[in-house]
Design a protein around this motif. Sequence first.
Motif, PDB file in Angstrom:
ATOM      1  N   HIS A   3       0.819  -1.214   0.000  1.00 28.77           N
ATOM      2  CA  HIS A   3       0.000   0.000   0.000  1.00 28.77           C
ATOM      3  C   HIS A   3       0.853   1.264   0.000  1.00 28.77           C
ATOM      4  N   LEU A   4       2.111   1.162   0.367  1.00 27.02           N
ATOM      5  CA  LEU A   4       2.956   2.350   0.477  1.00 27.02           C
ATOM      6  C   LEU A   4       3.738   2.638  -0.799  1.00 27.02           C
ATOM      7  N   ARG A   5       3.475   1.939  -1.886  1.00 29.26           N
ATOM      8  CA  ARG A   5       4.200   2.202  -3.127  1.00 29.26           C
ATOM      9  C   ARG A   5       3.873   3.563  -3.708  1.00 29.26           C
ATOM     10  N   GLY A   6       2.623   3.955  -3.700  1.00 34.87           N
ATOM     11  CA  GLY A   6       2.234   5.247  -4.251  1.00 34.87           C
ATOM     12  C   GLY A   6       2.910   6.409  -3.550  1.00 34.87           C
ATOM     13  N   PRO A   7       2.802   6.476  -2.209  1.00 36.82           N
ATOM     14  CA  PRO A   7       3.504   7.556  -1.508  1.00 36.82           C
ATOM     15  C   PRO A   7       5.022   7.498  -1.686  1.00 36.82           C
ATOM     16  N   LEU A   8       5.576   6.293  -1.823  1.00 42.04           N
ATOM     17  CA  LEU A   8       7.014   6.175  -2.055  1.00 42.04           C
ATOM     18  C   LEU A   8       7.389   6.800  -3.388  1.00 42.04           C
ATOM     19  N   TYR A   9       6.622   6.507  -4.427  1.00 41.57           N
ATOM     20  CA  TYR A   9       6.898   7.093  -5.740  1.00 41.57           C
ATOM     21  C   TYR A   9       6.711   8.600  -5.721  1.00 41.57           C
ATOM     22  N   LEU A  10       5.699   9.076  -4.989  1.00 47.70           N
ATOM     23  CA  LEU A  10       5.509  10.525  -4.866  1.00 47.70           C
ATOM     24  C   LEU A  10       6.698  11.170  -4.171  1.00 47.70           C
ATOM     25  N   ASP A  11       7.222  10.515  -3.130  1.00 47.93           N
ATOM     26  CA  ASP A  11       8.367  11.060  -2.408  1.00 47.93           C
ATOM     27  C   ASP A  11       9.608  11.092  -3.292  1.00 47.93           C
ATOM     28  N   ILE A  12       9.825  10.047  -4.067  1.00 52.71           N
ATOM     29  CA  ILE A  12      10.972  10.018  -4.977  1.00 52.71           C
ATOM     30  C   ILE A  12      10.842  11.117  -6.030  1.00 52.71           C
ATOM     31  N   ALA A  13       9.636  11.293  -6.556  1.00 50.58           N
ATOM     32  CA  ALA A  13       9.420  12.350  -7.550  1.00 50.58           C
ATOM     33  C   ALA A  13       9.642  13.734  -6.945  1.00 50.58           C
ATOM     34  N   ALA A  14       9.192  13.930  -5.711  1.00 48.47           N
ATOM     35  CA  ALA A  14       9.365  15.226  -5.052  1.00 48.47           C
ATOM     36  C   ALA A  14      10.840  15.544  -4.839  1.00 48.47           C
ATOM     37  N   LYS A  15      11.595  14.559  -4.382  1.00 54.55           N
ATOM     38  CA  LYS A  15      13.017  14.799  -4.161  1.00 54.55           C
ATOM     39  C   LYS A  15      13.755  15.023  -5.473  1.00 54.55           C
ATOM     40  N   GLY A  16      13.366  14.302  -6.509  1.00 56.18           N
ATOM     41  CA  GLY A  16      13.986  14.498  -7.815  1.00 56.18           C
ATOM     42  C   GLY A  16      13.705  15.877  -8.380  1.00 56.18           C
ATOM     43  N   LEU A  17      12.459  16.321  -8.262  1.00 55.94           N
ATOM     44  CA  LEU A  17      12.114  17.654  -8.747  1.00 55.94           C
ATOM     45  C   LEU A  17      12.849  18.739  -7.961  1.00 55.94           C
ATOM     46  N   SER A  18      12.921  18.578  -6.662  1.00 49.00           N
ATOM     47  CA  SER A  18      13.611  19.577  -5.848  1.00 49.00           C
ATOM     48  C   SER A  18      15.095  19.637  -6.189  1.00 49.00           C
ATOM     49  N   ARG A  55      -0.102   9.293   5.731  1.00 45.69           N
ATOM     50  CA  ARG A  55      -0.965   9.370   6.912  1.00 45.69           C
ATOM     51  C   ARG A  55      -2.290   8.663   6.681  1.00 45.69           C
ATOM     52  N   ARG A  56      -2.816   8.764   5.490  1.00 47.44           N
ATOM     53  CA  ARG A  56      -4.103   8.132   5.201  1.00 47.44           C
ATOM     54  C   ARG A  56      -3.989   6.622   5.058  1.00 47.44           C
ATOM     55  N   VAL A  57      -2.823   6.132   4.633  1.00 49.47           N
ATOM     56  CA  VAL A  57      -2.634   4.692   4.445  1.00 49.47           C
ATOM     57  C   VAL A  57      -2.307   3.997   5.757  1.00 49.47           C
ATOM     58  N   ARG A  58      -1.553   4.654   6.627  1.00 49.98           N
ATOM     59  CA  ARG A  58      -1.091   4.049   7.880  1.00 49.98           C
ATOM     60  C   ARG A  58      -2.273   3.724   8.789  1.00 49.98           C
TER      61      ARG A  58
END
Length: 85
Positions: A3-18, A55-58
């Motif tokens: 279930h945490l794959r989506g937020p993980l990909y979002l976090d990787i994308a955020a760090k890459g963009l930054s 937070r919503r998945v946990r």
Amino acid sequence: MEHLRGPLYLDIAAKGLSLTGVVMMVFGQDGWFTAGLFTVFIGVLIGAWAMVAVRRVRSPNGPSRPAPFGAWRRRDGATKEDRNS
């Protein structure tokens, strides 16, 4: 954990963009600085979105596995200081 794959990909994308935005601000000229600021801003927004998604998945009862370095507080509310007194 599936279930945490989506937020993980979002976090990787955020760090890459930054990181990309910071590189654009440091090495770019003229309009690239503004584009870098915009890219960092979008990265921060996606990072915030990832935190909300986690937070919503946990589960509300906390993690289903033990904490890696020990929990700050026990689930029953007792601390080490309470047991010594």
